[in-house]
Design a protein around this motif. Structure first.
Motif, short mmCIF file in Angstrom:
data_model
loop_
_atom_site.label_atom_id
_atom_site.label_comp_id
_atom_site.label_asym_id
_atom_site.label_seq_id
_atom_site.Cartn_x
_atom_site.Cartn_y
_atom_site.Cartn_z
N LEU A 381 0.84 -1.20 0.00
CA LEU A 381 0.00 0.00 0.00
C LEU A 381 0.88 1.26 0.00
CD1 LEU A 381 -2.80 1.35 0.27
CD2 LEU A 381 -2.61 1.08 2.74
N GLU A 382 1.99 1.20 0.73
CA GLU A 382 2.88 2.37 0.81
C GLU A 382 3.34 2.78 -0.58
OE1 GLU A 382 3.17 -0.36 2.79
OE2 GLU A 382 2.26 0.74 4.46
N ARG A 383 3.76 1.79 -1.35
CA ARG A 383 4.25 2.11 -2.70
C ARG A 383 3.13 2.64 -3.59
NH1 ARG A 383 8.33 -2.85 -4.22
NH2 ARG A 383 9.98 -2.25 -2.78
N ALA A 384 1.95 2.03 -3.46
CA ALA A 384 0.82 2.48 -4.29
C ALA A 384 0.49 3.93 -3.95
CB ALA A 384 -0.39 1.58 -4.06
N ARG A 385 0.51 4.27 -2.68
CA ARG A 385 0.22 5.66 -2.27
C ARG A 385 1.29 6.61 -2.81
NH1 ARG A 385 -2.84 6.17 3.15
NH2 ARG A 385 -1.51 7.98 3.43
N ALA A 386 2.54 6.17 -2.77
CA ALA A 386 3.62 7.01 -3.29
C ALA A 386 3.44 7.25 -4.79
CB ALA A 386 4.97 6.35 -3.01
N MET A 387 3.09 6.19 -5.52
CA MET A 387 2.92 6.33 -6.97
C MET A 387 1.71 7.19 -7.33
SD MET A 387 5.42 5.27 -8.59
CE MET A 387 4.77 5.33 -10.25
N ALA A 388 0.71 7.20 -6.43
CA ALA A 388 -0.44 8.08 -6.68
C ALA A 388 0.04 9.53 -6.69
CB ALA A 388 -1.50 7.87 -5.60
N LEU A 389 0.91 9.89 -5.76
CA LEU A 389 1.38 11.28 -5.73
C LEU A 389 2.25 11.60 -6.95
CD1 LEU A 389 2.12 12.31 -2.04
CD2 LEU A 389 -0.01 12.26 -3.31
N VAL A 390 3.04 10.62 -7.39
CA VAL A 390 3.85 10.86 -8.59
C VAL A 390 2.93 11.12 -9.78
CG1 VAL A 390 5.45 9.78 -10.23
CG2 VAL A 390 5.83 9.52 -7.77
N THR A 391 1.95 10.24 -9.95
CA THR A 391 1.04 10.33 -11.10
C THR A 391 0.28 11.66 -11.10
OG1 THR A 391 0.73 7.97 -10.84
CG2 THR A 391 -0.80 9.09 -12.29
N LEU A 392 -0.19 12.04 -9.92
CA LEU A 392 -1.05 13.23 -9.85
C LEU A 392 -0.25 14.53 -9.89
CD1 LEU A 392 -3.65 11.83 -7.30
CD2 LEU A 392 -4.08 12.40 -9.71
N ALA A 393 1.07 14.43 -9.79
CA ALA A 393 1.89 15.65 -9.88
C ALA A 393 2.27 15.98 -11.32
CB ALA A 393 3.17 15.47 -9.05
N LEU A 394 2.08 15.04 -12.21
CA LEU A 394 2.56 15.23 -13.58
C LEU A 394 1.59 16.09 -14.41
CD1 LEU A 394 3.77 11.57 -14.05
CD2 LEU A 394 5.24 13.60 -14.24
N PRO A 395 2.13 16.85 -15.36
CA PRO A 395 1.22 17.63 -16.21
C PRO A 395 0.47 16.72 -17.18
CG PRO A 395 3.50 17.89 -16.93
CD PRO A 395 3.53 17.03 -15.71
N GLY A 396 -0.73 17.13 -17.54
CA GLY A 396 -1.56 16.29 -18.40
C GLY A 396 -2.76 15.83 -17.62
N SER A 397 -3.37 14.72 -18.04
CA SER A 397 -4.55 14.25 -17.32
C SER A 397 -4.24 12.92 -16.65
CB SER A 397 -5.75 14.14 -18.27
OG SER A 397 -5.62 12.99 -19.05
N ALA A 398 -5.03 12.60 -15.61
CA ALA A 398 -4.78 11.37 -14.85
C ALA A 398 -6.06 10.56 -14.81
CB ALA A 398 -4.33 11.71 -13.44
N TYR A 399 -5.92 9.26 -15.02
CA TYR A 399 -7.07 8.36 -14.99
C TYR A 399 -6.93 7.40 -13.82
CZ TYR A 399 -8.95 10.09 -19.35
OH TYR A 399 -9.52 10.91 -20.29
N LEU A 400 -7.91 7.45 -12.91
CA LEU A 400 -7.92 6.58 -11.73
C LEU A 400 -8.89 5.43 -11.98
CD1 LEU A 400 -8.44 9.36 -9.00
CD2 LEU A 400 -6.29 8.62 -10.06
N TYR A 401 -8.65 4.32 -11.34
CA TYR A 401 -9.54 3.17 -11.46
C TYR A 401 -10.28 2.96 -10.15
CZ TYR A 401 -11.00 -1.73 -11.85
OH TYR A 401 -11.74 -2.89 -11.87
N ASN A 402 -11.58 2.75 -10.21
CA ASN A 402 -12.35 2.67 -8.95
C ASN A 402 -11.75 1.63 -7.98
OD1 ASN A 402 -15.37 1.13 -10.46
ND2 ASN A 402 -13.39 0.21 -10.04
N GLY A 403 -11.61 2.08 -6.74
CA GLY A 403 -11.00 1.22 -5.72
C GLY A 403 -9.55 1.58 -5.47
N GLU A 404 -8.93 2.20 -6.46
CA GLU A 404 -7.54 2.66 -6.30
C GLU A 404 -7.45 3.64 -5.13
OE1 GLU A 404 -6.08 4.44 -9.97
OE2 GLU A 404 -4.59 5.62 -8.87
N GLU A 405 -8.49 4.51 -5.03
CA GLU A 405 -8.47 5.54 -3.99
C GLU A 405 -8.72 4.96 -2.60
OE1 GLU A 405 -10.99 4.75 -5.77
OE2 GLU A 405 -12.90 5.30 -4.87
#
Ligand code: NOJ
Length: 560
Positions: A381-405
């Protein structure tokens, strides 16, 4: 910009002042390293950048939430999620802070591939509701400030589609069969394999012709050289755009044209579409672009609507062709989705995706209904949370999958519960996608955890009871709270306005980038030891920092 073998002076904002850091770029030593005590620190080092297009399009920077409708929320107790269920949870999605939802297919379908086998592309399956429910969902979503993207499946139909049923009843060589790929002969017409495993050809009857299906036998491939096939897609797009959808996700956008003459696949057996270095005659043929121009032609008549393609091709230059100005608005690149939790690889994926996207906004995703949840894929879970912040910091758009949050892990289901055709057709080798499709736990007790009052279509494990949305909403350090804070910052904080990315020097196993023109820095530690953070005020971290303020392993931080 990067200059081979050159030494560059790069600017980085530190506190209120501006500092210069020297780093060698374009060679093996791209990271500027400065050792303080026994640890190596992050340092400012500009090595790459890109420009995002200006413009008001909502989809260029949107956070889109994929609703796998069967698994999201069930309103009628039959154990399968539905449109009324989605409507009932729009408040949650607004609270989460997403800009749009992408709905997996809800068309009439026998459900061989859970809706990706469509028997009528202009209606709703009773399992999910009615067209009125769909219209109601659109209206409600609008009131919640959420746009709606639907899945469109042009590569194939269901074998229960009226066209295919007519084709099966008609004779070889008939106009009814011309809309699909039918061939005669004693043996299959070529050696193509289905993506789900096994031959891509099935006979309609023992002495009859073979038909092509790149996926399950219940998903016959359409013949895109046929005028009626093209006209029908135009009709479908207009049908949904007239109802008010904001966009379409094009399934298998790389598969719509097949190599001329359907030649044998000469690649090594077992090579997949993403990893081989020889052309795949099933995919990415030049003819696909004509279809994407057709799609764009329809959407251009509806201001503000967009198309995003599922584009899986091996070559980035060929990938980029799908997002030419008269083709799709956006395309999934999937680099990050296939990337290990290793800073070097992640950085390379980011660079590759940005370079491929060029002037088009990049699309970032670490999860969807075809891949293990990030918690399972990254191993924690720690790594998944870290990668969420990487993904959401990048320019462009982000697509989440239900349950990821919610930080859901995949579920190890008993064989008797498995439903995915990718599993059933894979010669006994377990590689299905059911584990990431187990319904969402909303609240309360099993077996349905607020998803359903009945029996969920895939069994929900007890461990999901500790991950309910209701509990996580109350918990300020839950994964749901992390996503909510991240989405709010991404939307409101001025540091997220920057359109370019520049890399900072970082210790081994770490990465750090900045949104140029702003102060936002995202740092990630994939190494096994804590490292000092780059300078700046901490906005958000995926896990608590060390007592001395260092960034722990498996953690990301946003600073501004
Ligand atoms: C891609 C979809 O994401 C996947 O779920 C589906 O099985 C195939 N396309 C075939 O439609």
């Amino acid at each position: 910009m990067r200059g081979d073998g050159e030494t560059e002076l790069a600017e980085s904002t530190v506190g209120s002042g501006t500092e210069r850091a020297e780093s060698t770029v374009g060679s093996e030593t791209e990271r500027a390293e400065s050792t303080i005590g026994s640890v190596t620190e992050f340092a400012g080092s500009h090595v790459d950048s890109r420009t995002e297009p200006a413009g008001p399009e909502w989809w260029a920077r949107a956070v889109v939430y994929q609703v796998y409708v069967r698994s999201f929320a069930d309103s009628d107790g039959d154990g399968v999620g539905d449109l009324a269920g989605v409507r009932s949870r729009l408040g949650y999605l607004e609270l989460l802070g997403v800009d749009a939802v992408w709905l997996s297919p809800v068309y009439p379908s026998p459900g061989v591939d859970h809706g990706y086998d469509v028997s009528d592309p202009r209606d709703v399956d009773p399992l999910f509701g009615t067209l009125d429910d769909f219209d109601g969902l659109l209206a409600d979503a609008r009131r919640h400030g959420i746009r709606v993207i639907i899945d469109v499946v042009p590569n194939h139909t269901s074998d229960q589609h009226e066209w295919f049923r007519a084709a099966v009843s008609a004779a070889p060589g008939s106009p009814e069969r011309a809309r699909y790929h039918f061939r005669g002969g004693a043996a299959p017409p070529n050696n193509w394999q289905s993506v789900f495993g096994g031959p891509a050809w099935t006979r309609v009857a023992p002495d009859d012709e073979w038909y092509l299906h790149l996926f399950a036998p219940g998903q016959p491939d359409l013949n895109w050289a046929h005028a009626e096939v093209r006209e029908d897609l135009e009709k479908t797009l207009r049908f949904w755009c007239d109802r008010g959808v904001d966009g379409v996700r094009i399934d298998v956008a790389h598969g719509l044209a097949k190599a001329e003459g359907l030649p044998d696949d000469r690649r090594q057996p077992g090579w997949t579409v993403l990893t081989e270095d020889a052309p795949d005659p099933r995919f990415d043929q030049d003819g696909v672009h004509e279809v994407h121009r057709l799609i764009r032609g329809v959407l251009d008549r509806y201001p503000g609507r967009m198309a995003i393609g599922e584009v899986i091709v091996r070559d980035d230059a060929r990938w980029a062709a799908y997002v030419r100005p008269d083709e799709l608005h956006l395309a999934f690149h999937f680099g990050l989705l296939n990337c290990a939790f290793a800073a070097d690889e992640i950085r390379e994926c980011i660079d590759r995706t940005l370079a491929a996207a060029g002037d088009t906004p990049a699309v970032w995703t670490i999860a969807n209904h075809d891949n293990p949840h990030p918690v399972t894929r990254y191993g924690s879970l720690e790594r998944a949370r870290a990668m969420a912040l990487v993904t959401l910091a990048l320019p462009g758009s982000a697509y989440l999958y239900n349950g990821e949050e919610l930080g859901l892990p995949d579920v190890d289901l008993p064989d008797s519960a498995l439903q995915d055709p990718a599993w059933r057709l894979s010669d006994g080798v377990r590689r299905g996608r059911d584990g990431c499709r187990v319904p969402l736990p909303w609240e309360g007790e099993g077996p349905g955890y607020g998803f359903t009052t009945g029996e969920p279509w895939l069994p929900m494990p007890e461990s999901y009871g500790e991950l309910t949305a209701a509990d996580q909403l109350e918990d300020p350090v839950s994964t749901l709270s992390l996503y909510r804070q991240a989405l709010e910052l991404r939307k409101e904080h001025p540091a997220f306005r920057g359109d370019e990315v520049e890399w900072f020097g970082a210790p081994e196993g770490c990465l750090a980038f900045r949104r140029v023109g702003t102060t936002l820095v995202c740092a990630l530690n994939t190494s096994e030891r804590p490292v000092p953070l780059p300078p700046g005020d901490v906005l958000l971290t995926s896990a608590p920092l060390e007592a001395n303020g260092d960034l722990p392993p498996n953690t990301a931080a946003w600073l501004a």
